[in-house]
Design an enzyme around this catalytic site. Structure first.
Site, short mmCIF file in Angstrom:
data_model
loop_
_atom_site.label_atom_id
_atom_site.label_comp_id
_atom_site.label_asym_id
_atom_site.label_seq_id
_atom_site.Cartn_x
_atom_site.Cartn_y
_atom_site.Cartn_z
N HIS A 107 3.78 4.81 6.22
CA HIS A 107 2.43 4.35 6.64
C HIS A 107 2.96 3.57 7.89
CE1 HIS A 107 -0.59 1.33 6.30
NE2 HIS A 107 -1.39 2.09 5.16
N GLN A 151 2.63 1.93 -3.41
CA GLN A 151 2.30 2.69 -4.01
C GLN A 151 3.04 2.87 -5.39
OE1 GLN A 151 -0.64 4.31 -3.45
NE2 GLN A 151 -0.87 3.81 -1.53
N ASP A 201 9.04 -0.05 1.01
CA ASP A 201 7.57 -0.20 0.76
C ASP A 201 7.34 0.51 -0.30
OD1 ASP A 201 4.80 0.44 0.82
OD2 ASP A 201 4.48 1.42 2.67
N LYS A 214 -3.66 -3.15 -5.18
CA LYS A 214 -3.37 -1.61 -5.50
C LYS A 214 -3.01 -1.50 -7.03
CE LYS A 214 -2.18 -0.05 -0.87
NZ LYS A 214 -3.37 0.40 -0.22
N CYS A 265 -3.58 6.51 7.38
CA CYS A 265 -2.55 5.61 8.30
C CYS A 265 -1.08 6.45 8.31
CB CYS A 265 -2.47 4.03 7.50
SG CYS A 265 -3.83 3.07 7.67
#
Lengths: 124, 416
Positions: free
Chosen positions: B124, B212, B209, B235, B374
């Site tokens: 991303h 998700q 990251d 999220k 993104c």
């Protein structure tokens, strides 16, 4: 939505007008919608004084809305003897009218205006 | 507690999922962008503002005490949910800010001219741009591990980059789960590769990251053996505007904060200032968003009650079902791997732009995401102009996927 994908848009997107490259263009203008990647490149020929647009073509990639809007815009300019100065007064409403639309959702405004905001970069 | 995971029952906990869109029941499949919030989360925020609101720390009054107590209690709940210690949790606004936090604190202190920051082609933008900017400031450079044709990280490329650039690499930054491809990266293998190559003191900073991953599977930070892990509350059923950077406890004492001011100090005089020894306070300058923190903690509790393992199993079933169903539509090309895939399925509908697909699906009440999500470098590499992504949360069911497939047939009708 059913109001959005009308005949004009689907037809213009499928068979866009004035698409192609003018090799000896006087002006080449590029525009892109960074958020979605839609893009157009507009080729213009202008008269000796640099005022009157004598020919227009364009190349591009993107959604049905951005591409059909560019198509009808190019046709309006080609058939109406438009000057470079007159381009500056074109608005979102003008393009919506050409597409047969009364309104557009906020998320699609940039699609409709990609072509017109690109061609407004024309300065001589 | 029931042993089966029942999304239709879970749906009733989410007020927004009761509404109609264009006269149709909302089928929300844009969860990788943001999830919807259960009533318990919304109510926790309302209760906070209606009953407890006051600034935290040092207020010697009932509300101040209660607010401070809720603040610390929420921090503990969230840290516990993510398998971390409360001292390892730096509160930020979102994953992007968390990754910037690493670049502006550790990065400013440790990156020098000629150093390499290793990112990947599937990241991303939030795991690319902060590093590019850091590299610019320090005259360092960012290198990208390749993604193969199946949409997986090319581990051979990672290995050769580590071998060739060895001591130059100071940061390795990658996503646990790709937001576009859904790829579950082999985190353990990557950590092993790094540990086989570097001594403990030479090891680059491992930054993950987890936006998700944390939203779709159980995450236990203490077992991951990475240094930093970034997440967003919104999220994972929590409110927008709050997230966290988890940092291994051993590392934090040497980090210099990059946001200065109230709340994070030890002693301030007009000549010099010392920073809070308490790590929970040191990196939280200014008034924190207590209401959102309380909301996020409520989301963690809600997910805990449903069971993240059970949700993970359900998510895997949905992904497999969606892949199966989409494969039967000739115009659809699925992007990303066929297995080791979490939370989402993205595809390209041949001959129709993703925004047009998205708009037609919306007219049937089906919400998906269209665009480059993104991940422009990834889209450029594979020459995808834009893609359509469907992504899941606890409340999604096979019936939602069926509604998507039905709505996709309308795309064909409109754009025949």
């Amino acid at each position: 939505m059913n109001d959005l994908y009308q005949e004009i848009i689907l037809e213009e997107a499928k068979n866009p007008r004035n698409k192609g490259k003018i090799e000896d263009a006087d002006l080449v203008l590029k525009g892109v919608n960074a958020s979605c990647g839609d893009q157009v490149t507009i080729y213009l020929k202008v008269d000796a004084e640099g005022k009157q647009i004598t020919d227009i073509s364009w190349e591009g990639q993107g959604c049905a809305i951005s591409q059909s809007a560019m198509s009808v815009l190019s046709e309006k300019i080609k058939s109406n003897q438009v000057t470079v100065n007159q381009i500056q007064s074109l608005t979102l409403t003008d393009i919506l009218e050409l597409l047969g639309l009364e309104t557009i959702s906020p998320g699609r405004i940039k699609c409709v205006t990609l072509g017109v905001s690109t061609i407004k970069k024309a300065r001589l | 507690m029931s042993t089966t995971f029942d999304p239709e029952e879970i749906k009733r906990d989410f007020p927004i999922l009761q509404r109609l869109v264009h006269g149709q029941p909302l089928v929300y499949l844009d969860n990788a962008a943001t999830s919807q919030k259960p009533r318990v989360v919304i109510q926790a925020i309302v209760d906070y503002y209606e009953q407890h609101n006051a600034n935290v720390h040092r207020g010697v009054h009932t509300l101040g005490d209660k607010s401070t107590q809720l603040f610390h209690q929420s921090r503990r709940t969230i840290a516990n949910f993510l398998g971390a210690q409360p001292e390892e949790l730096i509160i930020v606004r979102n994953t992007t800010e968390a990754l910037n936090q690493v670049a502006y604190t550790w990065g400013e202190q440790h990156i020098n001219a000629g150093d390499v920051i290793l990112s990947t082609e599937m990241e991303h933008h939030s795991n690319i741009v902060p590093w590019q900017e850091l590299a610019k400031r320090k005259n360092a450079r960012v290198e990208f591990v390749a993604v193969d044709e199946q949409g997986r990280l090319d581990l051979a490329d990672l290995e050769s980059k580590i071998k060739n650039l060895k001591s130059k690499i100071k940061v390795v930054a990658f996503s646990h789960v790709s937001n576009t491809l859904g790829t579950l990266n082999p985190l353990e293998k990557i950590v092993q590769m790094i540990d086989d190559t570097y001594s403990r003191s030479q090891r680059p900073l491992l930054v993950v990251d987890g936006a998700q991953a944390a939203a779709h599977m159980p995450v236990t930070f203490s077992k991951l053996k990475v240094d930093c892990y970034a997440v967003s509350a919104h999220k994972m059923l929590g409110p927008m505007g709050i997230g966290a950077l988890l940092v291994r406890q051993e590392l934090l004492p040497e980090w210099t904060p990059f946001l200065f001011g109230g709340g994070m100090i030890n002693e301030v005089s007009t000549l010099a200032t010392t920073y809070a020894e308490d790590l929970e306070e040191r990196f939280t300058a200014g008034t924190p968003d207590v209401a959102s923190l309380v909301g996020w903690a409520a989301a963690c509790q809600y997910l805990d009650e449903l069971g993240m393992r059970e949700f993970q199993t359900h998510d895997q079933e949905l992904v497999a079902y969606t892949l199966d169903q989409l494969r039967q539509i000739p115009e659809v090309t699925i992007i990303g791997p066929a297995s080791d895939r979490v939370g989402s399925v993205a595809f390209i509908y041949q001959g129709v732009h993703a925004h047009d697909v998205g708009q037609i699906l919306d007219s049937e009440g089906v919400a998906v995401r269209s665009g480059h999500h993104c991940t422009m470098p990834l889209h450029t590499k594979f020459n995808w102009q834009a893609s359509t992504r469907v992504s899941f949360q606890v409340y999604n069911s096979k019936a939602d996927v069926d509604a998507l497939i039905k709505a996709l047939k309308k795309v064909k009708t409109v754009f025949q």
